[in-house]
Design a protein around this motif. Structure first.
Motif, short mmCIF file in Angstrom:
data_model
loop_
_atom_site.label_atom_id
_atom_site.label_comp_id
_atom_site.label_asym_id
_atom_site.label_seq_id
_atom_site.Cartn_x
_atom_site.Cartn_y
_atom_site.Cartn_z
N VAL A 66 -108.38 -9.77 -50.07
CA VAL A 66 -109.29 -8.76 -49.52
C VAL A 66 -110.14 -8.13 -50.61
O VAL A 66 -111.25 -7.68 -50.36
CB VAL A 66 -108.58 -7.66 -48.69
CG1 VAL A 66 -107.74 -8.26 -47.60
CG2 VAL A 66 -107.77 -6.75 -49.56
N TYR A 91 -106.11 -10.62 -40.40
CA TYR A 91 -104.89 -10.30 -41.12
C TYR A 91 -104.88 -8.80 -41.41
O TYR A 91 -105.93 -8.18 -41.59
CB TYR A 91 -104.83 -11.08 -42.44
CG TYR A 91 -104.63 -12.56 -42.28
CD1 TYR A 91 -103.60 -13.05 -41.48
CD2 TYR A 91 -105.44 -13.48 -42.93
CE1 TYR A 91 -103.40 -14.42 -41.34
CE2 TYR A 91 -105.25 -14.85 -42.80
CZ TYR A 91 -104.23 -15.32 -42.00
OH TYR A 91 -104.03 -16.67 -41.85
N GLY A 92 -103.67 -8.24 -41.43
CA GLY A 92 -103.52 -6.78 -41.51
C GLY A 92 -104.29 -6.12 -42.63
O GLY A 92 -104.92 -5.08 -42.43
N ASP A 93 -104.27 -6.73 -43.79
CA ASP A 93 -104.89 -6.10 -44.95
C ASP A 93 -106.39 -5.86 -44.79
O ASP A 93 -106.94 -4.97 -45.42
CB ASP A 93 -104.68 -6.98 -46.20
CG ASP A 93 -103.32 -6.70 -46.83
OD1 ASP A 93 -102.62 -5.80 -46.33
OD2 ASP A 93 -102.97 -7.36 -47.81
N MET A 117 -104.55 -7.32 -34.98
CA MET A 117 -103.91 -7.72 -36.22
C MET A 117 -102.99 -8.90 -35.93
O MET A 117 -102.19 -8.84 -35.01
CB MET A 117 -103.11 -6.56 -36.77
CG MET A 117 -102.53 -6.84 -38.12
SD MET A 117 -101.55 -5.43 -38.67
CE MET A 117 -99.94 -6.18 -38.73
N TYR A 119 -100.46 -12.20 -37.65
CA TYR A 119 -99.65 -12.60 -38.80
C TYR A 119 -99.98 -14.01 -39.24
O TYR A 119 -99.73 -14.38 -40.37
CB TYR A 119 -98.16 -12.48 -38.47
CG TYR A 119 -97.72 -11.06 -38.34
CD1 TYR A 119 -97.19 -10.38 -39.44
CD2 TYR A 119 -97.86 -10.38 -37.15
CE1 TYR A 119 -96.81 -9.06 -39.34
CE2 TYR A 119 -97.48 -9.06 -37.04
CZ TYR A 119 -96.95 -8.41 -38.13
OH TYR A 119 -96.58 -7.10 -38.02
N ILE A 141 -109.70 -15.40 -44.09
CA ILE A 141 -109.94 -15.07 -45.49
C ILE A 141 -108.78 -15.60 -46.35
O ILE A 141 -107.74 -15.96 -45.83
CB ILE A 141 -110.07 -13.55 -45.72
CG1 ILE A 141 -108.71 -12.85 -45.51
CG2 ILE A 141 -111.12 -12.94 -44.82
CD1 ILE A 141 -108.61 -11.52 -46.21
N GLU B 197 -92.66 -9.07 -33.22
CA GLU B 197 -93.42 -10.23 -33.68
C GLU B 197 -92.74 -11.55 -33.31
O GLU B 197 -93.20 -12.61 -33.72
CB GLU B 197 -93.62 -10.17 -35.20
CG GLU B 197 -94.31 -8.90 -35.67
CD GLU B 197 -95.64 -8.66 -34.95
OE1 GLU B 197 -96.27 -9.65 -34.53
OE2 GLU B 197 -96.02 -7.48 -34.80
N LEU B 344 -97.88 -3.03 -43.30
CA LEU B 344 -98.52 -4.30 -42.99
C LEU B 344 -97.97 -5.40 -43.89
O LEU B 344 -97.79 -5.19 -45.07
CB LEU B 344 -100.03 -4.19 -43.24
CG LEU B 344 -100.75 -3.07 -42.51
CD1 LEU B 344 -102.19 -2.96 -43.01
CD2 LEU B 344 -100.74 -3.31 -41.02
N PRO B 345 -97.71 -6.56 -43.33
CA PRO B 345 -97.26 -7.65 -44.18
C PRO B 345 -98.39 -8.16 -45.07
O PRO B 345 -99.54 -8.10 -44.70
CB PRO B 345 -96.85 -8.73 -43.18
CG PRO B 345 -97.51 -8.38 -41.90
CD PRO B 345 -97.84 -6.94 -41.92
N ARG B 346 -98.03 -8.62 -46.23
CA ARG B 346 -99.04 -9.22 -47.10
C ARG B 346 -99.47 -10.56 -46.50
O ARG B 346 -98.75 -11.17 -45.75
CB ARG B 346 -98.47 -9.47 -48.48
CG ARG B 346 -98.25 -8.23 -49.28
CD ARG B 346 -98.15 -8.57 -50.76
NE ARG B 346 -97.23 -9.65 -51.04
CZ ARG B 346 -95.93 -9.48 -51.32
NH1 ARG B 346 -95.43 -8.27 -51.31
NH2 ARG B 346 -95.17 -10.49 -51.57
N ILE B 347 -100.63 -11.02 -46.87
CA ILE B 347 -101.11 -12.24 -46.25
C ILE B 347 -100.94 -13.46 -47.13
O ILE B 347 -101.13 -14.57 -46.66
CB ILE B 347 -102.58 -12.13 -45.79
CG1 ILE B 347 -103.48 -11.85 -46.98
CG2 ILE B 347 -102.71 -11.09 -44.71
CD1 ILE B 347 -104.94 -11.94 -46.63
#
Lengths: 377, 348
Positions: A66, A91-93, A117, A119, A141, B197, B344-347
């Protein structure tokens, strides 16, 4: 879990730290850049720097998905989410990355945009399948780690003939970014950095070969390292040895997962689904030729930029924000005027304050207690 | 006089409709057949607008705490929104050092919510309250149109009695104090996240939701100089410790190797890129006591069924800047900050 704890063991860390102290040459300064945000996070999270001799300095690189997204891309996806009848999967970030005027996808969501959001890329595809009346756009991304999953869902969408699924592809490539860092610009570059801690997960996909021309061309050692703190320490030791011996090679500390060739299946899949963009704007690194991907012509029907006629126009960053210099390793997070004042994880001004892998966010969350002037607030 | 036949609620396949919140006979029926039956106590049975409660013992003070519960999913391994809404609020009262006595409850129901689920939730609340010796003495029910709620929201208010000579507060921590926790961290938060989830992990991911009043009483007995207790819910241990550091104007230093974390939670955290310090617990108690009382307090915690995995995890230090820090397993030191935004989980 036992397996992972072995890579965080305090006893081994002490032994490695002692070895490092012995091996660094007195009076010589070593500056290594860890390219990946995953490394930045591990270094901060486990306090790796506390164990390093004073001669050693780590510079946080731009490898945070990000963080390298320029404001223009966030603006592009914001307009799509706000102005078009789409469901945007992210994605969450990415939700909190700041765009112009304090906007973000999180704020767009509060204003009524349908932003979900997810996963994994599969979640976006599943949503499109479940609800055929919805136009689902996946904001894709990331570096080479997240690219193969996107390729998979695009191919699957094509197989299913889905007409309500598309991808806004902002996948970027690691080697051009490392090259850009080494080439430097304004006070940065090879002069600043003695070696690179190479990416972990990215290298499982691309292998170690792509770094070879870079190491040779710029005379900079690269050591691919896993994301555990002992991996990082061992890689630093390998870099110190290379520097001491005047070598500039690609070495692999992360042999338990990375090979010279990488994941050939994933590479073939990426080559099938994506093609190189002529150029792409990165935050901090500017416009880099052949540094990012778009969907190949055979899959252009799933390209959200085409489907919705999206134009790209760059937007200048906030004046005071030094993310660009931080991403190039020229400025430390704590030296930015905005750091910890107006720019915090709650109200990020620059992207480096958003993801826990960003240099600013990692220092804010894990390291700012070292600054005499900082307060926990 | 003709006898009136009222068709009983279809508790098997019926649904909440707007009439159930309308103040008419339908609402009376819902209250009678679901809530009054599940919560059964003399105050509710009287059916007045409020509950008249007996006076406290001389010198005792009333502790009141309120909490809203919006958890999704409503049912999860280790509990449900009903038991959680009882435990959550009565734990807030218990960690103040008070003896929990009563609860009030407000339900916001969404039109179309299955009556069978509502009954299950109410019965779970009734059981949790009865187990803790607490009565649900008054309540309220509202129904909102479909789409304006998420099944059911529950707000509970707890009341308890605090003895005359007892005072606990987050502002009482002093340098040299010991920080203890009653068990493994983050089980509730991770159980919910995994369920939401659709993640499955090896091992048992269950919410730790439990009533802590018994454990709190044991803590009070073992540590006469006890400074404070907390239950680290939302924001996890990290948020709770930062609150305390700020309230007391002190620093706190944790020892990472001492933190109790279950294998299942540790593995799930690795997978999702989360930190157990940021995950909510609903049945864990954090205690801060003078350093000299740490050993007897740890022994008392471990002797209690809810505190078998209790641990001494850190100490309070002088730090006007109020930082919470952690000595890492690796041998470094790092800050333990509040969590920014949602976990939030990392991607990658």
């Amino acid at each position: 879990m036992k397996y992972l704890e072995a890579f965080r063991d305090g006893g081994i860390a002490r032994t490695l730290a002692e070895a490092l102290r012995r091996e660094v040459q007195p009076g010589r300064a070593y500056a290594f850049m860890e390219f990946c945000g995953g490394h930045t996070h591990a270094i901060s999270r486990y306090g790796v720097e506390d164990l390093l001799p004073p001669e050693l300095r780590l510079i946080h690189g731009p490898g945070c998905p990000v963080c390298v997204l320029p404001t223009g891309r966030i603006e592009q996806v914001l307009r799509l989410a706000l102005d078009r009848p789409v469901t945007l999967c992210v994605y969450g970030d990415t939700l909190r990355v700041p765009a112009a005027g304090g906007m973000s996808l999180l704020k767009a969501r509060a204003m009524g945009a349908d932003v979900r959001m997810i996963y994994s890329a599969m979640d976006a595809l599943a949503l499109a399948q479940r609800e055929p009346v919805r136009q689902v756009v996946f904001f894709a991304i990331g570096f080479e780690t997240t690219t193969p999953p996107t390729a998979l869902v695009v191919r699957e969408a094509a197989r299913l003939g889905l007409s309500n699924f598309s991808v806004l592809c902002c996948h970027v490539l690691t080697p051009p970014a490392i090259r850009a860092i080494a080439e430097g610009g304004e006070g940065g570059g090879a002069a600043l950095i003695d070696g690179f801690i190479g990416p972990a997960h990215v290298s499982t996909v691309i292998g170690t070969r792509p770094y070879a021309p870079f190491a040779a061309g710029f005379r900079k050692p690269v050591v691919i390292a896993g994301f555990e703190p002992l991996d990082v320490m061992q890689a630093i030791r390998m870099l110190v040895r290379q520097v001491n011996e005047g070598r500039a090679e690609v070495e692999n500390e992360f042999t338990r997962a990375v090979t010279a060739d990488g994941n050939l299946k994933a590479q073939a899949l990426m080559a099938e689904v994506f093609t190189l963009r002529e150029d792409f704007e990165w935050r901090g690194l500017g416009i880099l030729p052949r540094s990012a991907l778009r969907l190949a012509d055979a899959f252009s029907g799933f390209d959200a930029e085409r489907r919705f006629g999206l134009e790209y126009s760059p937007i200048p960053d906030h004046k005071g924000c030094e993310c660009a210099a931080v991403l190039r390793g020229v400025t430390r997070a704590r030296d930015c005027r905005l750091f910890g004042t107006v720019c915090t994880p709650e109200t990020p001004v620059g992207a480096c304050m958003v993801s826990s892998e960003g240099a600013c966010a990692a220092y804010y969350a894990y390291g700012r207690s070292r600054d005499p002037g900082a307060a926990a607030a | 006089m003709k006898s009136v036949y009222v068709r009983p609620l279809d508790l098997r396949s019926g649904h909440v409709d707007l009439a159930h919140g309308g103040g008419g006979r339908a609402m009376q029926q819902l209250i009678g057949e679901v809530f009054r039956r599940a919560f059964d106590n003399p105050w509710l049975v009287r059916g007045d607008d409020g509950a008249v409660l007996p006076a406290l013992a001389p010198g005792e003070r009333l502790v009141v705490s309120t909490d809203s519960h919006v958890v999704s999913p409503l049912f999860f391994p280790g509990g449900d929104i009903g038991s959680l809404s009882v435990h959550g609020t009565l734990n807030d009262v218990a960690v103040m050092g008070a003896r929990p006595l009563y609860l009030s409850v407000g339900f916001i129901l969404e039109e179309g919510f299955p009556l069978a689920d509502l009954l299950r939730i109410a019965e779970s609340m009734g059981r949790a309250a009865a187990d803790a010796g607490v009565a649900i003495v008054t309540g309220d029910t509202k129904v909102v149109e479909r789409g304006k709620g998420d099944g059911v929201f529950i707000t509970t208010t707890g009341m308890g009695a605090l003895p005359a000579d007892r005072e606990l507060s987050g502002a009482f921590a002093r340098p040299g104090d010991a920080v203890l926790v009653s068990g493994t961290l983050g089980e509730h938060g991770m159980a919910i996240m995994a369920q939401r989830e659709g993640l499955t992990f090896e091992g048992d991911l269950r919410s730790d939701s439990a009533a802590l009043h018994g454990l709190a009483a044991a803590v009070l007995e073992a540590s006469p100089g006890l400074r404070l207790m907390r239950d680290p819910t939302r924001g996890g241990l990290a948020a709770t410790l930062n609150e305390i550091a700020r309230q007391s104007t002190v620093g706190i230093v944790l020892e990472e190797s001492a933190l109790p974390v279950s294998q299942a939670v540790a593995a799930a955290c690795e997978f999702l890129g989360l930190d157990p310090l940021n995950l909510a617990s609903e049945g864990r108690l954090l205690a801060v006591c003078p350093g000299a009382e740490a050993a007897p307090l740890l022994a008392a915690l471990r002797a209690h069924p809810l505190g078998r995995q209790a641990a001494l995890i850190g100490e309070v230090v002088a730090d006007e800047r109020c930082f919470v820090q952690m000595q890492t397993m690796l041998g470094g030191r790092r800050m333990v900050d509040w969590l920014a935004g949602e976990p939030l989980p990392r991607i990658c």
